[in-house]
Motif scaffolding. Structure first.
Motif, short mmCIF file in Angstrom:
data_model
loop_
_atom_site.label_atom_id
_atom_site.label_comp_id
_atom_site.label_asym_id
_atom_site.label_seq_id
_atom_site.Cartn_x
_atom_site.Cartn_y
_atom_site.Cartn_z
N SER A 77 0.72 -1.18 0.14
CA SER A 77 0.03 -0.01 -0.20
C SER A 77 0.87 1.35 -0.05
N ASP A 78 2.17 1.23 0.40
CA ASP A 78 2.95 2.32 0.37
C ASP A 78 4.22 2.04 -0.52
N PRO A 79 4.44 2.63 -1.77
CA PRO A 79 5.27 2.44 -2.60
C PRO A 79 6.74 2.80 -2.14
N SER A 80 6.99 3.54 -1.02
CA SER A 80 8.25 3.81 -0.78
C SER A 80 8.66 2.47 0.34
N LEU A 81 7.68 1.47 0.50
CA LEU A 81 8.14 0.33 1.18
C LEU A 81 7.94 -0.97 0.60
N TYR A 82 7.86 -0.67 -0.78
CA TYR A 82 7.75 -1.73 -1.66
C TYR A 82 8.89 -1.84 -2.57
N LEU A 83 9.54 -3.06 -2.50
CA LEU A 83 10.83 -3.17 -3.53
C LEU A 83 10.95 -4.00 -4.27
N VAL A 84 11.63 -3.92 -5.45
CA VAL A 84 11.89 -4.92 -6.46
C VAL A 84 13.31 -5.27 -6.35
N ASN A 85 13.68 -6.26 -6.21
CA ASN A 85 15.07 -6.68 -6.50
C ASN A 85 15.41 -7.43 -7.58
N PHE A 86 16.22 -6.74 -8.31
CA PHE A 86 16.79 -7.23 -9.78
C PHE A 86 18.07 -8.41 -9.41
#
Length: 157
Positions: A77-86
């Protein structure tokens, strides 16, 4: 970042753009192989700056696909706490299966191919599924960007 842009342009890359000051670089390349571009950029950074840093690259379409796919959209719900790891390569499926079977509440993880999506509702500092942990556990190189940064990168593609 200006010197990095200059070095990349000097190495034959065009349309060189940096996004934020955290190592996000967009280049146009004749190569269609992200692993090849990452290896060249890694060597360039080492030669030009005397720093050895891992590099992971994706094509513009791969970046857009990550944003479109968004497997944790119903949770994060918060894009700053949602990460994508490449990830530098696809990890061993049995290791992925074992990791996904573990309860990491309140964190949530989805691993698909060469991307690991992590929702960390208590913030990055409290995160147990950090990129460093994923590197060690999965045996790959990883670099993480939060969803806000991903949108900024995609806007420049």
């Amino acid at each position: 970042m200006a010197k990095l842009r200059s070095e990349l342009a000097g190495a034959g890359y065009s349309d060189v753009v940096t996004v934020l000051a955290t190592g996000n670089v967009i280049v146009s390349s004749e190569s269609h192989r992200p692993d090849e571009v990452a290896a060249i950029v890694r060597r360039l950074i080492s030669d030009a700056f005397g720093v050895k840093v891992p590099c992971v690259a994706r094509t513009a379409s791969q970046v857009r696909r990550v944003l479109d796919h968004n497997p944790l959209r119903d949770v994060a719900s918060d894009p700053s706490l949602y990460l994508v790891n490449f990830l530098s390569e696809e990890p061993d499926p049995s290791v992925v299966e074992a990791l996904l079977a573990e309860d990491r509440s309140p964190e949530v993880i989805a691993i698909e191919g060469t991307e690991a999506y992590v929702w960390s509702p208590h913030g990055v500092r409290a995160m147990t599924l950090s990129y460093a942990y994923l590197e060690k556990r999965l045996g790959v190189v990883a670099t993480a960007r939060n969803w806000n940064t991903m949108k900024k990168i995609a806007a420049k593609l």
